[in-house]
Design an enzyme around this catalytic site. Structure first.
Site, mmCIF file in Angstrom:
data_model
loop_
_atom_site.group_PDB
_atom_site.id
_atom_site.type_symbol
_atom_site.label_atom_id
_atom_site.label_comp_id
_atom_site.label_asym_id
_atom_site.label_seq_id
_atom_site.Cartn_x
_atom_site.Cartn_y
_atom_site.Cartn_z
ATOM 1 C CB ALA A 66 -0.874 -0.007 1.241
ATOM 2 N N GLY A 111 0.577 -5.070 0.635
ATOM 3 C CA GLY A 111 -0.547 -5.191 -0.304
ATOM 4 C C GLY A 111 -0.160 -5.907 -1.595
ATOM 5 C CD GLU A 114 -2.464 -7.681 2.613
ATOM 6 O OE1 GLU A 114 -2.125 -6.521 2.285
ATOM 7 O OE2 GLU A 114 -3.150 -7.931 3.615
ATOM 8 C CD GLU A 134 1.368 -5.457 5.660
ATOM 9 O OE1 GLU A 134 2.121 -6.376 6.064
ATOM 10 O OE2 GLU A 134 0.740 -5.523 4.590
#
Ligand code: COA
Length: 260
Positions: A66, A111, A114, A134
């Site tokens: 992200a 992300g 993911e 994270e």
């Protein structure tokens, strides 16, 4: 005007999607996610598209996560919006009903990892790195990583990755069962493309049934999963593709599946 961060190209039933924000290692900001969302709602759903390949532009990153600069300053409403958008993209990929291959060309962090996990098959360059870092930012995975990674590779290995935030190599990811195959960087797109071409020639309704049985069945009891399989399997007997597939076998020719 918004920059174009998602490039697409369709050929012979395969939709190739390239995330292209190289100066930020293809990090997923609001615009990238919105453009992915829109591609998944439009081009990816076209009937002639039978398989997707998602990759990152350049040689360094699939997606480095992200966008840290963007999420840092979000208010509650912005945070809710981006969480919904990000998770919407991941579940649209997972539940598309067509196989989606992640061609992982470099960092697949946060992300990005993911996103790869939401795809159905993962092929990695031997330069790729996988991680859910994270925790190092005082955060935790928020686009499905805690659920999809642990379901794929088990609690022990996924917890180690999430709690330490330490990335692993492509080879290690293969040992863990996180990726299907590791290839030389220069072979990544051709190997992924070849697999995509095979899938694009396969029976679409049968593939949709397989994806639904495996993905939906995973969260149920064995008995319910078997019942789901039964229902989907029986449904295929009404399809023209089943007639075509069995006829082609008996006539010793290649089947031509129409998705009907
Ligand atoms: N969000 C926003 N920007 C990012 C980013 C992310 N997740 N990952 C990389 N970038 C940006 C960097 O800020 C840098 O921008 P700048 O040139 O304007 O300073 C650019 O991409 C290149 O990254 P850089 O860190 O200089 O490359 P590197 O080779 O030294 O390190 C990484 C590569 C992937 C190890 C490092 O960028 C990194 O740790 N990124 C964050 C990974 C992460 O924590 N992801 C989860 C986010 S929730």
């Amino acid at each position: 005007m918004t920059d174009t961060f998602v490039r697409t190209g369709a050929e012979n039933g395969v939709l190739n999607i390239t995330i292209d924000r190289q100066e930020k290692l293809n990090a997923l900001n609001f615009d990238v996610l919105s453009q992915l969302h829109s591609t998944l709602e439009t081009e990816a759903r076209q009937q002639e598209i039978r398989c997707l390949v998602i990759t990152g532009a350049g040689t360094r990153a699939f997606v480095a996560g992200a966008d840290i600069a963007e999420i840092r300053d979000l208010d509650d409403e912005g945070l809710r919006k981006i969480i919904d958008l990000g998770n919407g993209v991941m579940s649209r990929i997972e539940n598309l009903g067509k196989p989606v291959i992640a061609a992982i060309n470099g960092y697949a962090l946060g992300g990005g990892c993911e996103l790869a996990l939401a795809c159905h098959i993962r092929i990695a360059s031997n330069t790729a790195q996988f991680g859910l870092p994270e925790v190092r930012l005082g955060l935790m995975p928020g686009y499905g990583g805690t659920q999809r990674l642990s379901r794929l590779i088990g609690h022990g290995k996924s917890l180690e990755m999430m709690l330490t935030g330490k990335p692993i190599s492509a080879e290690q990811a293969k040992d863990y069962g996180l990726v299907n195959k590791v290839v030389e960087p220069e072979d990544l797109l051709s190997v992924s493309g070849k697999l995509a071409a095979t899938l694009a020639g396969s029976a679409p309704i049968a593939m949709k049934g397989i994806l639904a049985a495996v993905l939906d069945g995973a969260d149920t009891s064995l008995a319910d999963g078997l019942e789901l399989e039964n229902k989907l399997f029986s449904g295929l007997f009404k399809t023209a593709d089943m007639r075509e597939g069995t006829a082609a076998f008996l006539e010793k020719r290649k089947p031509r599946f129409k998705g009907s």
